[in-house]
Structure formats: structure tokens, C-alpha cells
Design an enzyme around this catalytic site. Structure first.
Site, short mmCIF file in Angstrom:
data_model
loop_
_atom_site.label_atom_id
_atom_site.label_comp_id
_atom_site.label_asym_id
_atom_site.label_seq_id
_atom_site.Cartn_x
_atom_site.Cartn_y
_atom_site.Cartn_z
N LEU A 167 0.83 -1.21 0.00
CA LEU A 167 0.00 0.00 0.00
C LEU A 167 0.86 1.26 0.00
O LEU A 167 0.60 2.21 0.73
CB LEU A 167 -0.96 -0.02 1.20
CG LEU A 167 -1.96 -1.18 1.20
CD1 LEU A 167 -2.80 -1.16 2.48
CD2 LEU A 167 -2.88 -1.12 -0.03
N MET A 209 1.43 4.15 -4.95
CA MET A 209 0.87 3.55 -6.17
C MET A 209 -0.23 2.54 -5.82
O MET A 209 -1.33 2.57 -6.39
CB MET A 209 1.97 2.82 -6.97
CG MET A 209 2.89 3.69 -7.75
SD MET A 209 2.10 4.50 -9.14
CE MET A 209 1.90 3.15 -10.30
N ASN A 226 7.39 -2.96 -11.66
CA ASN A 226 8.31 -2.97 -12.81
C ASN A 226 9.27 -4.15 -12.70
O ASN A 226 10.48 -3.98 -12.56
CB ASN A 226 9.11 -1.66 -12.84
CG ASN A 226 8.33 -0.53 -13.47
OD1 ASN A 226 7.42 -0.75 -14.27
ND2 ASN A 226 8.67 0.69 -13.11
N SER A 270 1.57 2.34 -15.95
CA SER A 270 2.31 3.59 -16.05
C SER A 270 1.42 4.78 -15.73
O SER A 270 0.23 4.76 -16.01
CB SER A 270 2.88 3.75 -17.46
OG SER A 270 3.54 5.00 -17.56
N GLY A 271 2.04 5.80 -15.20
CA GLY A 271 1.32 7.05 -14.95
C GLY A 271 1.69 7.66 -13.61
O GLY A 271 1.19 8.73 -13.24
N HIS A 284 8.43 0.65 -22.75
CA HIS A 284 7.83 1.97 -22.46
C HIS A 284 8.83 2.82 -21.69
O HIS A 284 9.08 3.98 -22.01
CB HIS A 284 6.54 1.78 -21.64
CG HIS A 284 6.02 3.03 -21.00
ND1 HIS A 284 6.60 3.57 -19.87
CD2 HIS A 284 5.00 3.86 -21.32
CE1 HIS A 284 5.96 4.68 -19.52
NE2 HIS A 284 4.98 4.87 -20.39
N ASN A 285 9.44 2.22 -20.66
CA ASN A 285 10.39 2.98 -19.84
C ASN A 285 11.66 3.33 -20.60
O ASN A 285 12.22 4.41 -20.41
CB ASN A 285 10.73 2.20 -18.56
CG ASN A 285 9.62 2.32 -17.53
OD1 ASN A 285 8.46 2.52 -17.88
ND2 ASN A 285 9.96 2.21 -16.26
N TYR A 319 13.04 7.02 -21.07
CA TYR A 319 14.43 7.49 -20.85
C TYR A 319 14.90 8.30 -22.07
O TYR A 319 15.52 9.34 -21.93
CB TYR A 319 15.38 6.31 -20.67
CG TYR A 319 15.55 5.76 -19.28
CD1 TYR A 319 14.46 5.37 -18.51
CD2 TYR A 319 16.82 5.60 -18.72
CE1 TYR A 319 14.64 4.82 -17.25
CE2 TYR A 319 17.00 5.07 -17.46
CZ TYR A 319 15.90 4.67 -16.73
OH TYR A 319 16.09 4.13 -15.48
N LYS A 373 16.19 3.60 -11.82
CA LYS A 373 15.90 2.32 -11.14
C LYS A 373 16.24 1.14 -12.03
O LYS A 373 16.07 0.01 -11.64
CB LYS A 373 14.42 2.28 -10.72
CG LYS A 373 14.08 3.32 -9.68
CD LYS A 373 12.79 2.97 -8.95
CE LYS A 373 12.29 4.15 -8.14
NZ LYS A 373 11.62 5.15 -8.98
C1 6PG Z 1 5.77 5.03 -15.17
C2 6PG Z 1 7.22 5.27 -14.79
C3 6PG Z 1 7.51 4.57 -13.51
C4 6PG Z 1 8.76 5.09 -12.81
C5 6PG Z 1 10.00 4.86 -13.56
C6 6PG Z 1 11.12 5.76 -13.12
O1 6PG Z 1 5.58 4.55 -16.27
O2 6PG Z 1 4.89 5.37 -14.39
O3 6PG Z 1 8.06 4.78 -15.78
O4 6PG Z 1 7.52 3.21 -13.77
O5 6PG Z 1 8.62 6.44 -12.53
O6 6PG Z 1 10.37 3.54 -13.32
O7 6PG Z 1 12.25 5.17 -13.55
P1 6PG Z 1 13.68 5.64 -13.18
O8 6PG Z 1 13.73 5.83 -11.68
O9 6PG Z 1 14.56 4.55 -13.63
O10 6PG Z 1 13.90 6.94 -13.90
#
Ligand code: 6PG
Length: 473
Positions: free
Chosen positions: A13, A16, A105, A131-132, A188-189, A193, A263
Site C-alpha cells: 500500500l 501507487m 516494474n 504507467s502514470g 515503455h520505460n 528514458y 531504477k
Molecule cells: C511510469 C514510470 C515509472 C517510474 C520509472 C522511473 O511509467 O509510471 O516509468 O515506472 O517512474 O520507473 O524510472 P527511473 O527511476 O529509472 O527513472
């Protein structure tokens, strides 16, 4: 509420997890949550509106046994060992046919391992990309579910209810088999980036090169957000540039260290792309630039050793427009590279990823949502077999109409010593991708010269080796 009445359970909890659960409750589902931290369980109850059915449990067994069958449980805990720890704790509490979802993730290889392990005990395990961020979880994220299709059909009503909506359509779709949900989220991530790096380069060109103030930059990014670059990341960039620091009263951006964290999901994308043999140099550069940013001390020493001349570049409306168009070009290339990776990975890992559905899901709620994705949706309509979106004739026209701008911007940046690695990677990839002939024939000759690795000829089939006439090493 008596036992066996909750529709959906959440383990973890954090912001997110609780936001997503509250979002489900707002859509009329009775939801239960559990966290190791009892304060978070109590906070969940307090944040729910009085007319919603939300309960934070201090006991995991109780939470699991309060769920309707087949149970639908999501984990939103940090990737890696915590996911395995939770699975180990709950597996004996579940019945055959229950559905466990990992909404974090996780690396897709971990997801595949867990899918198989859970299958053996009759539990449906799904990896779902969400995501979001915190806000998205509460008001409508983009959701990328993969894995067991039958299990998806069971959780579909919940996911469709909470997902972001674009033109009334929920931004959720079954994206493919196995670990497809987490693979799609990883890519997506990776794209995230790449675009963040590209935007930071545009910002630097405008700030260091054209010497614009943060207020002017705020105006520019705001204006860009009204046109074809309209996107979440441009919107938040405009907002960031006008934020003042509570302590000093100056622009907050000036007070933020330039050492970027991560991350690891961008790195995973690059690593996996290398394994798949798919070039994604914009994403590679984005990861490399975050890594390089950590070398603050060395950069300081190198800045003295290699003192650069003037960084100034033209501050004209035309140049600002070129920076915009270069960013548009490079952003398309970034999506192209990420989607080409999805296309290949889908084949290699037998995931049957529906790229048109992925693009549709990315149009709302997620970090890389952008008006431009509407163009991609058109490109993919009825054509799921496009290996690279750059091969779409309509998109090709859009790319070509911005080509001159990126060349000018990259050239100007190179002459001025302003680092624009991701823009350069975009342009180099473009120039190589649209080259029918590359100088790699020479690489083949060299390989054969020193290692007898053989080569193929341009005129007849087969493998050839030459006894090269000059001395070998
Ligand atoms: C999302 C983001 C989320 C997170 C990233 C940040 O889609 O909501 O991508 O998953 O904010 O993992 O990633 P970094 O810390 O690696 O920049």
C-alpha cells in the site's frame, strides 16, 4: 463486511498501490489492501470516501480469505526479491484458479519464471505494466496486461474501469502472451528514458546555447505543448521551469543537482535490445548520459582541463523552431527504435505482441503519452506486421519534413560543444537505417583477414574466405 466479499486485493500500500485501490473503489469495486506497515493499512481506510467499500487488513491471511473466488490479488511491491517473498507467503493461502498480478516494474525474465512456477500449482500469474505515476494510479493509468488470456478476461472489467480513457476508450489492452506485459512496460520505460534525454538536450540548447531565461523556456515549452509535440513530458517540463524554490526563491531547477538517478528499466531495455540484436541507440545514449551525470567530480576536473570556448549559438526564432523540429524528429525515432525492439522480441519470445494495441494503450495515462501517437495509431491500423514504423509511407513524410532541422541543430551543437548525444544518435541511426549500402563490407573483409571468419559476396550466394595477399598479424 463478512468474509469472501471483496472483489480485489492489493498487497503493497505504497502511494501507487493505495491510489490504484482507491481508484478501483471509486469505480464501484469492493477492495481490500494489505501492507507490512500497519500505518499504511490504517491510512487506506481513512483516505477512502465514506460511500466506498475499502478495507485495510493488518493480517495477510485475513485479507486473502476476504476475497471473492476466484481471488484477484495484485502485488505492488519493489521488483526483485520482495515479489518472490510475497508470492512465497501467499501461495499456500490461495486456491487453484486464483489470479495473482504483479503490477510493478519486474524484469520480464523473473515474470516468466513466476508464470511457470505458479502454473504448476494451478494459479494464474500475470505480469502487468502500469504507467502514470502516483497521479495516474489515482485518476487513470495506462495498463499493459500480458500472460494468461483467460485470467485477463476475469480482471478486464476492473482494469478497464480504472484505466485512463482516450475518446471514451480505456487505455488498457491485452498486449501478449507470457511476460509480454512487463516486456512492453520495460520498453515503455526505455522510450521514456530516450525522450527525457532528448528534452533535456533541447532545454540545454535553449538555455546554454541561446541563453534564454527559465521564464522564456517555460513559455517555449508551453507553446510546444499546444502543437504537434503535445505530450505529458513536454507539459511537465514547462511546469518544472516555472517552479520556484521555497528556500531561495530562485528557480527550483537551478537548485537541483545534475546527477540523474535511475531504477534500471532503461538499462534493461538497452541490455535486452543488445541481446535481441536490435539497435536502440537513443535509449542507449539516454542510459549512458544518466551514468555519465554521476561522474560529477571527474566532469569538474575535465571541465578545467578541456575548457570550452564560447557555447553561444544563435538565439533566433528560426533556431528555436529548428530545435523544436529536431526534437520532433528524434522523438519519432525513439518510438521507432523501441517499437522495433518490441516487434523482434515478440517473435523471439513468442509473445504475439499486438503493437497496434500497445500504441493505443500508450495514448493516455502513461508517462510517454503524446498527441503524436495518434499518427502512429493510423500507421499501424490494419498493419501489425510493420517491423519498423519508419517504413510507413505517411510517417516517412513527417520524418523527412523535419530532417533539415535536426541536421542544423546537431551541426550547431557539435560546433558549439553542447552535448546532444541522443539527437546525434537519432540522426546517425536514421542515416544508417535508410542506407542501402553501409561500410560494413569492410568490417567483413577485416574479420576474414585476421580471423578467417568468412564473408558473403554481393553476386553469388554462400560463404567465402580469401587468403589475403598481405602479411597477417
Ligand atoms: C511510469 C514510470 C515509472 C517510474 C520509472 C522511473 O511509467 O509510471 O516509468 O515506472 O517512474 O520507473 O524510472 P527511473 O527511476 O529509472 O527513472
Amino acid at each position: 463486511m463478512s468474509a469472501l466479499q471483496y472483489d480485489f486485493g492489493m498487497i503493497g500500500l505504497g502511494v501507487m498501490g493505495s491510489n490504484l485501490l482507491l481508484n478501483m473503489a471509486d469505480s464501484g469495486f469492493a477492495v481490500a489492501g494489505y501492507d507490512l506497515d500497519k500505518n499504511k493499512c490504517a491510512a487506506l481506510d481513512e483516505s477512502a470516501s465514506p460511500d466506498k467499500i475499502v478495507k485495510g487488513f493488518f493480517d495477510l491471511n485475513e485479507m486473502i480469505s476476504s476475497l471473492q473466488l476466484p481471488r484477484k490479488v495484485m502485488m505492488l511491491v519493489p521488483a526483485g526479491k520482495p515479489v518472490d517473498d510475497v508470492l512465497n507467503r501467499i501461495v499456500s493461502l490461495l486456491d487453484q484458479g486464483d489470479i495473482v498480478i504483479d503490477g510493478g516494474n519486474s524484469h520480464y525474465t523473473d515474470t516468466l519464471r513466476r508464470v511457470n512456477a505458479m502454473q504448476e500449482v494451478g494459479i494464474h500469474f500475470m505480469g502487468i505494466g502500469i504507467s502514470g505515476g502516483e497521479e495516474g494510479a489515482r485518476s487513470g493509468p495506462s495498463i499493459m496486461p500480458g500472460g494468461d488470456l483467460k485470467a485477463y478476461e476475469v480482471v478486464k472489467p476492473v482494469l478497464e474501469a480504472v484505466a485512463a480513457k482516450v475518446n471514451g476508450q480505456p487505455c488498457v489492452a491485452y498486449v501478449g502472451m507470457g511476460a509480454a506485459g512487463h516486456y512492453v512496460k520495460m520498453v515503455h520505460n526505455g522510450i521514456e528514458y530516450g525522450i527525457m534525454q532528448l528534452i533535456s538536450e533541447s532545454y540545454w540548447l535553449l538555455k546554454k546555447g541561446a541563453e534564454l531565461s527559465n521564464d522564456q523556456l517555460h513559455e517555449i515549452f508551453n507553446k510546444w505543448n499546444e502543437g504537434k509535440m503535445k505530450s505529458f513530458l513536454i507539459e511537465i517540463t514547462a511546469n518544472i521551469l516555472m517552479q520556484k524554490d521555497d528556500i531561495t526563491g530562485s528557480s527550483l531547477i537551478e537548485m537541483i543537482s545534475d546527477m540523474a538517478g535511475s531504477k534500471g528499466t532503461g538499462k534493461w531495455t538497452s541490455q535486452d535490445a543488445m541481446d535481441m540484436g536490435v539497435p536502440v541507440p537513443i535509449i542507449d545514449m539516454a542510459v549512458a548520459m544518466r551514468d555519465l551525470s554521476a561522474y560529477k567530480k571527474e566532469r569538474g576536473e575535465a571541465a578545467i582541463l578541456y575548457k570550452s570556448g564560447t557555447l553561444n549559438i544563435h538565439h533566433t526564432e528560426d533556431f528555436i523552431l529548428q530545435i523544436h523540429d529536431a526534437l520532433y524528429f528524434a522523438t519519432i525515432l525513439c518510438y521507432a527504435q523501441g517499437l522495433a525492439l518490441l516487434y523482434r522480441a515478440s517473435e523471439v519470445l513468442h509473445m504475439d505482441i499486438l503493437i497496434s494495441e500497445v500504441i493505443r494503450v500508450w495514448r493516455g495515462g502513461c508517462i510517454i503519452r503524446a498527441a503524436f501517437l495518434d499518427d502512429l495509431t493510423e500507421a499501424f491500423q490494419g498493419n501489425n506486421k510493420l517491423p519498423n514504423i519508419l517504413l510507413d509511407a505517411v510517417l516517412a513524410e513527417k520524418v523527412m519534413s523535419h530532417e533539415k532541422s535536426i541536421r542544423s541543430v546537431v551541426a550547431e551543437a557539435a560546433l558549439s560543444g553542447i552535448p546532444v548525444a541522443a539527437h546525434m544518435a537519432a540522426l546517425s541511426y536514421f542515416d544508417a537505417y535508410r542506407s542501402e549500402h553501409l561500410p560494413t563490407n569492410l568490417i567483413q573483409a577485416q574479420r576474414d583477414y585476421f580471423g578467417a571468419h568468412t564473408y558473403q559476396r554481393t553476386d553469388v550466394g554462400g560463404s567465402f574466405h580469401t587468403e589475403w595477399k598481405q602479411a597477417k598479424p
